[in-house]
Design a protein around this motif. Sequence first.
Motif, short mmCIF file in Angstrom:
data_model
loop_
_atom_site.label_atom_id
_atom_site.label_comp_id
_atom_site.label_asym_id
_atom_site.label_seq_id
_atom_site.Cartn_x
_atom_site.Cartn_y
_atom_site.Cartn_z
N ALA A 1 8.79 -2.01 -4.32
CA ALA A 1 9.82 -1.45 -3.44
C ALA A 1 9.50 0.02 -3.21
N GLY A 2 9.70 0.48 -1.98
CA GLY A 2 9.39 1.85 -1.62
C GLY A 2 8.06 1.98 -0.91
N GLN A 3 7.19 1.01 -1.10
CA GLN A 3 5.88 1.00 -0.43
C GLN A 3 6.09 0.58 1.02
N SER A 4 5.25 1.06 1.93
CA SER A 4 5.36 0.59 3.31
C SER A 4 4.82 -0.83 3.39
N LEU A 5 5.34 -1.59 4.32
CA LEU A 5 4.87 -2.95 4.54
C LEU A 5 3.38 -2.93 4.86
N MET A 6 2.93 -1.97 5.66
CA MET A 6 1.52 -1.84 5.99
C MET A 6 0.67 -1.64 4.74
N GLU A 7 1.08 -0.75 3.86
CA GLU A 7 0.33 -0.50 2.62
C GLU A 7 0.23 -1.77 1.77
N ALA A 8 1.33 -2.49 1.68
CA ALA A 8 1.35 -3.73 0.90
C ALA A 8 0.40 -4.77 1.48
N LEU A 9 0.39 -4.91 2.80
CA LEU A 9 -0.48 -5.88 3.44
C LEU A 9 -1.95 -5.50 3.26
N ARG A 10 -2.27 -4.24 3.44
CA ARG A 10 -3.65 -3.78 3.28
C ARG A 10 -4.11 -3.94 1.83
N SER A 11 -3.24 -3.61 0.88
CA SER A 11 -3.58 -3.74 -0.54
C SER A 11 -3.84 -5.19 -0.93
N GLY B 1 -5.33 -7.29 0.94
CA GLY B 1 -6.52 -7.79 1.61
C GLY B 1 -6.29 -8.41 2.97
N ILE B 2 -5.14 -8.13 3.58
CA ILE B 2 -4.86 -8.63 4.92
C ILE B 2 -5.57 -7.69 5.89
N ASP B 3 -6.85 -7.96 6.13
CA ASP B 3 -7.70 -7.04 6.89
C ASP B 3 -7.39 -7.01 8.38
N GLU B 4 -6.65 -7.99 8.89
CA GLU B 4 -6.29 -7.97 10.30
C GLU B 4 -5.35 -6.81 10.62
N VAL B 5 -4.66 -6.32 9.60
CA VAL B 5 -3.80 -5.14 9.76
C VAL B 5 -4.73 -3.94 9.61
N LEU B 6 -5.25 -3.46 10.73
CA LEU B 6 -6.26 -2.41 10.71
C LEU B 6 -5.71 -1.07 10.24
N THR C 1 12.25 -2.78 0.54
CA THR C 1 13.41 -2.64 -0.33
C THR C 1 13.69 -3.99 -0.96
N GLU C 2 14.56 -4.00 -1.94
CA GLU C 2 14.96 -5.27 -2.55
C GLU C 2 15.56 -6.21 -1.51
N ASP C 3 16.30 -5.67 -0.53
CA ASP C 3 16.91 -6.49 0.53
C ASP C 3 15.87 -7.21 1.38
N LEU C 4 14.66 -6.65 1.44
CA LEU C 4 13.61 -7.26 2.26
C LEU C 4 12.74 -8.24 1.48
N SER C 5 13.00 -8.41 0.18
CA SER C 5 12.21 -9.36 -0.60
C SER C 5 12.37 -10.75 0.00
N GLY C 6 11.26 -11.39 0.25
CA GLY C 6 11.24 -12.71 0.88
C GLY C 6 10.95 -12.64 2.38
N ILE C 7 10.77 -11.42 2.90
CA ILE C 7 10.52 -11.24 4.33
C ILE C 7 9.40 -12.15 4.80
N VAL C 8 9.55 -12.66 6.01
CA VAL C 8 8.57 -13.55 6.62
C VAL C 8 8.05 -12.85 7.86
N LEU C 9 6.73 -12.82 7.99
CA LEU C 9 6.13 -12.16 9.15
C LEU C 9 4.83 -12.85 9.54
N ARG C 10 4.42 -12.58 10.77
CA ARG C 10 3.14 -13.05 11.27
C ARG C 10 2.38 -11.85 11.79
N VAL C 11 1.12 -11.77 11.45
CA VAL C 11 0.27 -10.68 11.95
C VAL C 11 0.02 -10.92 13.44
N ALA C 12 0.26 -9.89 14.24
CA ALA C 12 0.07 -10.01 15.69
C ALA C 12 -1.42 -10.07 16.03
#
Length: 105
Positions: A20-30, A32-37, A91-102
């Motif tokens: 929690a507190g990390q950006s969604l982008m940072e989490a995805l990159r960490s 290995g979601i390489d499509e998120v440039l 945030t804790e409220d966003l735990s479980g978030i569902v997304l698709r990489v554009a």
Amino acid sequence: MAVINVERSSGEKQVVTATAGQSLMEALRSAGIDEVLAICGGCCSCATCHVYIDDTFLEHLPPLGATEDDLLDSLSHRTARSRLSCQIRLTEDLSGIVLRVAPEE
């Protein structure tokens, strides 16, 4: 801890855990979601971290800022569910978030 349910551009599904507190982008990159440039490194100046957020989580996100909105307007794949992952703090409220990489522009 936040759980992120990701559908990669290939259609592959992946579950990512992040702090929690990390950006969604940072989490995805960490994870290995390489499509998120994220070429700009999260400065909200390139729109290469574009994702589609599932409708059930849109109301839990902070409102679009003017810069994010302008960048999203420059994309041909923008939808009502489009957000830049660098502008979303987990945030804790966003735990479980569902997304698709554009798709890449």
